[in-house]
Design an enzyme around this catalytic site. Sequence first.
Site, PDB file in Angstrom:
ATOM      1  N   ASP A 207       0.845  -0.969  -0.138  1.00 52.60           N
ATOM      2  CA  ASP A 207       0.010  -0.083   0.013  1.00 52.60           C
ATOM      3  C   ASP A 207       0.817   1.038  -0.151  1.00 52.60           C
ATOM      4  OD1 ASP A 207      -2.081   1.805   0.160  1.00 52.60           O
ATOM      5  OD2 ASP A 207      -2.892   0.757   2.117  1.00 52.60           O
TER       6      ASP A 207
ATOM      7  N   ASP B 250      -0.187   4.837   1.197  1.00 52.78           N
ATOM      8  CA  ASP B 250      -0.499   5.434   2.413  1.00 52.78           C
ATOM      9  C   ASP B 250       0.017   4.882   3.792  1.00 52.78           C
ATOM     10  OD1 ASP B 250      -0.858   7.429   0.548  1.00 52.78           O
ATOM     11  OD2 ASP B 250      -3.276   7.207   0.708  1.00 52.78           O
TER      12      ASP B 250
END
Length: 148
Positions: free
Chosen positions: A14, A16
Site C-alpha cells: 500500500d 499511504d
Amino acid sequence: MGPPGRLPKLIAFDLDYTLWDLWIDTHVTGPLHRNRSTLNEILDKHNEKIKFYKDVPDILHRLRAEKVIIAACSRTHAPKLARQALSLLLIAPKPGDGEPIPAVNFFNELEIYPGSKLTHFDRIHQKTGIPYSEMVRFLTVLPAIELA
C-alpha cells in the site's frame, strides 16, 4: 509460500502510511515538484515534503535484486497524484550504478485507484498469473484490510 527463507514471487505495498507517512489524497495538494535531483523527497504546491520512510529505498533495491515482482496497491481517491509522486521521487542508485532511479521504475504493477483491495489483487493475479499463495501484501491502515 515456498521453503523457509525464500522470498515470495510478488510483494505488494500500500502507499499511504506503508511507504510514506501521509494520505496522498488528503495531505497533499498538487502539483508536485522536485528540487533538482533531490533524492527521496518531493514537494507539493505548499512545499510540504513527501518522501518514503527511511528504509523503503533499500527494501526496493533488495527486492529488485532478488527478482521479486513489486506492486503498488492503493485505494486512494487521488490516483493521478500518487502516480505523479512515484514518478517524481528519486531513489539513489546502488553504489557504482550511475544515476538516481525514479521510484515508479521499481514497481512492476500499479493498481492505484479507488475501490477494493480484492479487485487490486484479482487484477494482479490475472496479469501476472502468480498464485495468491505466492503474494505478500503490506498494509498498515486497518480500513485497507478486507476479508474475502
